[in-house]
Design a protein around this motif. Sequence first.
Motif: not given
Length: 285
Positions: A196-213
Amino acid sequence: MGRITTRRPLTKITVGRDPQRRVDTLAVEEPLEIRINGNALAVTMRTPGHDVELAAGFLVSEGAICRTEQFRAAIHCGGPGSGGGGNEYNILDIALTPDAVVPATAARNFYTSSSCGLCGKASIDAVKTVSNFDVAADTVTLDAEFLATFPDRLRERQSAFDKTGGLHAAALFDATSGELLVLREDIGRHNAVDKVVGWALLSNRLPLRASVLQVSGRASFELVQKAVMAGIPILAAVSAPSSLAAELAEASGTTLVGFLRGETMNVYSRPDRILAESSLSAIPG
């Protein structure tokens, strides 16, 4: 991509009845060797699929990278003498930018199992990685009634679990809209989160503010650490957290929710982000 599931024969035994031969569907578990510029860094046992995301998320959790552009390329390759044969999808070589903080291979080469992302670490101090993101400063809030829907929505999307009963899942939700952004399954709970975190990195979404894991099992120290490293302010689990997970959540300013089942949940840190109908002052004791 390797197999996610496989079929195996078994003998079904029921007391008082004749044994029966059947075929069962099992979750595949295979090793993945992660290399940086040809140098072996780590081996993790995982369910094949989304390997690049897994490696990217692992490197975020280790503090090696925190920006999309630092992850330049990744390629599956065969091992020495393999001729590009059967294990070509179990070795992933990654190219990073020069500013990536790659641990020295001799000091940090380690093996991780599918059940424990910390196996092989010398001590607990070695995993207290400093995050580039301040989750304590995230002001996001969401209704408890809203949060209570997340486990069922995660479960509805666990297609591989339906076949095997043997995979963990992790999903990322937008805390404001409730949109399910991504869901990944793996035989290891920490691998599912890394994907999940890798998807976010590759999608240029880090940091994942206002999110729930949201995770399908328990909340361990390593899962809180991975959330902190990705800038995720809220981690919710359907089962129990460990004592060390709660301590890290409190210290980092992460909202940690455990036993999220039906309409009830336990909030172990930063409860101000979870809005209930009644205030805490109205609850006796």
